[in-house]
Design a protein around this motif. Structure first.
Motif, PDB file in Angstrom:
ATOM      1  N   UNK A  98       0.827  -1.209   0.000  1.00 44.78           N
ATOM      2  CA  UNK A  98       0.000   0.000   0.000  1.00 44.78           C
ATOM      3  C   UNK A  98       0.864   1.262   0.000  1.00 44.78           C
ATOM      4  N   UNK A  99       1.982   1.225   0.718  1.00 46.96           N
ATOM      5  CA  UNK A  99       2.899   2.375   0.705  1.00 46.96           C
ATOM      6  C   UNK A  99       3.466   2.607  -0.692  1.00 46.96           C
ATOM      7  N   UNK A 100       3.801   1.526  -1.385  1.00 47.52           N
ATOM      8  CA  UNK A 100       4.313   1.653  -2.750  1.00 47.52           C
ATOM      9  C   UNK A 100       3.251   2.226  -3.682  1.00 47.52           C
ATOM     10  N   UNK A 101       2.017   1.806  -3.506  1.00 44.95           N
ATOM     11  CA  UNK A 101       0.916   2.338  -4.319  1.00 44.95           C
ATOM     12  C   UNK A 101       0.746   3.827  -4.033  1.00 44.95           C
ATOM     13  N   UNK A 102       0.776   4.194  -2.745  1.00 48.83           N
ATOM     14  CA  UNK A 102       0.657   5.608  -2.375  1.00 48.83           C
ATOM     15  C   UNK A 102       1.749   6.443  -3.025  1.00 48.83           C
ATOM     16  N   UNK A 103       2.965   5.959  -2.981  1.00 47.61           N
ATOM     17  CA  UNK A 103       4.082   6.702  -3.568  1.00 47.61           C
ATOM     18  C   UNK A 103       3.878   6.894  -5.071  1.00 47.61           C
ATOM     19  N   UNK A 104       3.385   5.867  -5.735  1.00 45.79           N
ATOM     20  CA  UNK A 104       3.128   5.970  -7.171  1.00 45.79           C
ATOM     21  C   UNK A 104       2.009   6.973  -7.447  1.00 45.79           C
ATOM     22  N   UNK A 105       0.961   6.917  -6.666  1.00 48.01           N
ATOM     23  CA  UNK A 105      -0.182   7.803  -6.872  1.00 48.01           C
ATOM     24  C   UNK A 105       0.166   9.267  -6.610  1.00 48.01           C
ATOM     25  N   UNK A 106       1.030   9.508  -5.634  1.00 51.12           N
ATOM     26  CA  UNK A 106       1.385  10.869  -5.264  1.00 51.12           C
ATOM     27  C   UNK A 106       2.685  11.340  -5.915  1.00 51.12           C
ATOM     28  N   UNK A 107       3.197  10.573  -6.860  1.00 49.32           N
ATOM     29  CA  UNK A 107       4.518  10.801  -7.446  1.00 49.32           C
ATOM     30  C   UNK A 107       4.747  12.240  -7.914  1.00 49.32           C
ATOM     31  N   UNK A 108       3.854  12.801  -8.689  1.00 48.19           N
ATOM     32  CA  UNK A 108       4.095  14.132  -9.256  1.00 48.19           C
ATOM     33  C   UNK A 108       3.352  15.242  -8.511  1.00 48.19           C
ATOM     34  N   UNK A 109       2.866  14.936  -7.313  1.00 47.52           N
ATOM     35  CA  UNK A 109       2.112  15.913  -6.537  1.00 47.52           C
ATOM     36  C   UNK A 109       3.031  16.493  -5.454  1.00 47.52           C
ATOM     37  N   UNK A 110       3.195  17.811  -5.445  1.00 50.74           N
ATOM     38  CA  UNK A 110       4.061  18.439  -4.434  1.00 50.74           C
ATOM     39  C   UNK A 110       3.595  18.098  -3.016  1.00 50.74           C
ATOM     40  N   UNK A 111       4.521  18.045  -2.085  1.00 48.93           N
ATOM     41  CA  UNK A 111       4.204  17.636  -0.714  1.00 48.93           C
ATOM     42  C   UNK A 111       3.152  18.531  -0.061  1.00 48.93           C
TER      43      UNK A 111
END
Length: 99
Positions: free
Chosen positions: A66-79
């Motif tokens: 799930x963490x890997x999925x989150x990272x992929x989903x938020x990849x190009x979104x600024x923090x």
């Protein structure tokens, strides 16, 4: 994983599932050697649900996936945008709990 040795009621509330659904899931997980029940130390009417080593391994795998999925989903979104989204989502979840 984060709340090992919890009562079935706590599991049900934490997962937002009704008691009968949790009962079915826990029976299946116990059959698959992912968890076991032990007597509650202060309440003879209930048991504590505990993960086996196999259950902990599976839980860690799910968490990492799930963490890997989150990272992929938020990849190009600024923090900052990510934090705002999660804060808003947290408010939505809090409102659902009221309902």
């Amino acid at each position: 994983l984060e709340h090992n040795a919890s009562t079935q009621k706590a599991v049900s509330e934490g997962c937002f599932l009704d008691k009968s659904t949790v009962t079915t899931l826990l029976k299946r997980m116990e059959k698959d050697s992912l968890l076991y029940k032990q007597p509650h130390p202060t309440d003879q009417r209930s048991s504590l649900i505990c993960l086996t080593e196999k259950g902990k391994e599976k839980a860690l795998w799910v968490q990492q996936s799930l963490n890997a999925i989150d990272e992929t989903e938020f990849d190009s979104i600024p923090s900052a945008e990510r934090e705002q989204f999660l804060a808003t989502l947290g408010k939505i979840i809090a409102n659902q709990k009221k309902w």
